[in-house]
Design an enzyme around this catalytic site. Structure first.
Site, short mmCIF file in Angstrom:
data_model
loop_
_atom_site.label_atom_id
_atom_site.label_comp_id
_atom_site.label_asym_id
_atom_site.label_seq_id
_atom_site.Cartn_x
_atom_site.Cartn_y
_atom_site.Cartn_z
N ASP A 5 0.83 -1.21 0.00
CA ASP A 5 0.00 0.00 0.00
C ASP A 5 0.86 1.26 0.00
OD1 ASP A 5 -2.00 -1.80 0.22
OD2 ASP A 5 -2.79 -1.07 2.14
N TYR A 7 1.82 2.41 -3.43
CA TYR A 7 0.68 3.05 -4.11
C TYR A 7 0.53 4.49 -3.60
CZ TYR A 7 -4.04 3.84 -5.89
OH TYR A 7 -5.13 4.36 -6.54
N LYS A 21 -27.77 -12.59 -5.97
CA LYS A 21 -28.51 -11.34 -6.01
C LYS A 21 -27.94 -10.44 -4.92
CE LYS A 21 -33.15 -9.43 -6.32
NZ LYS A 21 -33.02 -8.41 -5.28
N GLU A 58 -24.54 -3.67 -9.32
CA GLU A 58 -25.03 -3.40 -7.97
C GLU A 58 -23.89 -2.84 -7.13
OE1 GLU A 58 -28.24 -4.11 -7.81
OE2 GLU A 58 -28.77 -4.29 -5.69
S1 IVH Z 1 -30.23 -8.59 -13.48
C1 IVH Z 1 -33.97 -6.24 -15.81
N1 IVH Z 1 -28.45 -9.58 -11.80
O1 IVH Z 1 -31.93 -7.05 -8.23
C2 IVH Z 1 -33.21 -6.21 -14.53
N2 IVH Z 1 -29.99 -7.96 -10.97
O2 IVH Z 1 -35.15 -6.57 -9.61
C3 IVH Z 1 -32.01 -7.11 -14.65
N3 IVH Z 1 -29.63 -7.37 -8.62
O3 IVH Z 1 -32.62 -3.91 -8.58
C4 IVH Z 1 -31.33 -7.24 -13.37
N4 IVH Z 1 -27.91 -8.70 -8.26
O4 IVH Z 1 -30.17 -4.25 -9.19
C5 IVH Z 1 -29.49 -8.73 -11.95
N5 IVH Z 1 -26.80 -10.52 -10.46
C6 IVH Z 1 -27.83 -9.67 -10.61
C7 IVH Z 1 -28.31 -8.87 -9.55
C8 IVH Z 1 -29.39 -8.02 -9.78
C9 IVH Z 1 -28.72 -7.79 -7.72
C10 IVH Z 1 -30.72 -6.38 -8.34
C11 IVH Z 1 -30.95 -5.39 -9.43
C12 IVH Z 1 -32.42 -5.04 -9.35
C13 IVH Z 1 -33.00 -6.21 -8.63
C14 IVH Z 1 -33.87 -7.06 -9.54
#
Ligand code: IVH
Length: 370
Positions: free
Chosen positions: A32, A35, A112, A167
């Protein structure tokens, strides 16, 4: 001056590389201190020669002058949400609907991430604009805040003009230390990492956002023509190649049985991750099949979000506190033996009104399910 210009260029390249190795590949190659030393050299050159400072200089990561408000901007294409599945039956129905339209489907499963959806726009390989999801049609311009997230590349490997979505989130470790700090200062704590991430991205002063240690996973490319992929899984591999951070815990399966086993694996293992997830996203992998399936008004027909069931824990009700609102309404609050659930500590819960207390025969000393 020419020497200085070439030194600046060299510093940009080194700092971008070390940043990528540390924050995207999770594999630092220099200490670090090295950097920091190079960064300070660049900061002092830019102080003396402001004309050498560019929008994609590694020094912008520390944040810039505060804004008075966020500008509202239309998304090039709406940011939709996903339909939800809560059990195996919902998933089998989804699979059936998909297979009514397309043959031999493969699914890609992704975690997710429980954060905030953002869109990142690159023009000729440079990060130029970052928006929140907002209402899906317009979002807020949080470009300066997003630049402070080290995992977001300020320039990518090829001079592409693309929009990627993903995200932004706060890792559990950053969340815990932020709340510890808030507690010491007698400030109100954030309820969970998601709220902390939202609060951090909503700061008008990006220097404050820079202190919050946010991170990101990218999961889609809005306009796929630029990146030559035939499938979601290939598109994510291409994003990795370009220098973006994607989540590595993804897997592709030939049928819904594979999807179900992925879900049961992560239902058990989710607490071992260093960030919160609230489910699994299942996507038809083949992009031409995605196109065939299309969208409803609100969401794609080629994907669904499986939501984990709410976690349950037992604790004891130690007291009931009454508060009287401005309009004279009495609201009872349950005071609980503090208990950990879903990554936070719960010590209070609303009991809504007196009727509920009688209806459920709630008494001090009861063992209750949160
Ligand atoms: S695909 C058309 N992939 O989950 C929307 N969404 O309603 C396509 N999210 O707010 C989203 N991880 O931000 C996708 N691997 C992932 C995700 C992801 C989190 C969130 C997204 C959205 C909600 C889905």
């Amino acid at each position: 001056m020419e020497d200085l210009k070439s030194r600046v260029k060299e510093l940009h390249q080194l700092l971008h590389r070390y940043n990528h190795e540390y924050h995207v590949l999770d594999n630092p190659t220099v200490p670090d201190s090295e950097y920091d030393q190079l960064l300070h050299e660049l900061i002092s050159i830019e102080e003396k020669h402001p004309e050498l400072k560019t929008d994609d200089s590694p020094t912008v990561r520390v944040g810039g002058p505060p804004l008075s408000q966020f500008e509202k901007i239309y998304h090039d294409t709406p940011m939709l949400s996903l339909g939800n599945a809560f059990n195996e039956e919902d998933l089998r129905k989804f699979d059936q609907r998909v297979r009514e339209k397309v043959d031999s489907v493969r699914y890609t499963c992704e975690l997710k991430i429980d954060g905030l959806a953002v869109s990142l726009k690159y023009v000729n390989g440079r990060f130029v604009q970052g928006l929140t999801r907002g209402d899906g049609t317009t979002g807020e311009n949080i470009t300066e805040n997003l630049k402070t997230i080290h995992a977001i590349p300020l320039t990518i490997k090829e001079p592409l003009s693309i929009e990627v979505r993903g995200e932004a989130y706060m890792p559990r470790k950053s969340f815990i230390s932020l709340n510890e700090q808030k507690e010491q200062n007698g400030e109100q704590l954030f309820a969970n990492p998601r709220n902390a991430a939202a609060g951090s991205l909503r700061q008008l002063d990006s220097k404050l956002t820079a202190k919050r240690k946010l991170d990101i996973f990218l999961y889609s490319v809005n306009d796929l023509t630029e990146i030559e992929a035939d499938s979601q899984s290939e598109a994510l591999n291409n994003l990795d190649e370009l220098g973006f951070k994607t989540n590595k815990e993804r897997e592709t399966f030939d049928d819904i049985e594979g999807v179900l086993s992925f879900i049961s694996k992560w239902t058990k293992q989710r607490n071992n991750l260093s960030y919160d997830i609230d489910g699994i996203v299942i996507k038809v992998d083949d992009l031409s099949q995605q196109e065939e399936l299309g969208f409803t008004q609100k969401s794609p027909r080629w994907a669904i979000a499986y939501k984990f069931p709410a976690e349950e824990v037992l604790t004891t009700l130690t007291d009931i506190e009454l508060s009287i609102g401005r309009t004279g309404v009495v609201t009872p609050t349950a005071i609980l033996e503090p208990v950990k659930v879903a990554g936070t500590t719960v010590s209070r819960a609303s009991l809504h009104n007196e009727d509920l207390i009688h209806e459920k025969d709630i008494r001090i000393g009861d063992e209750v399910v949160i």
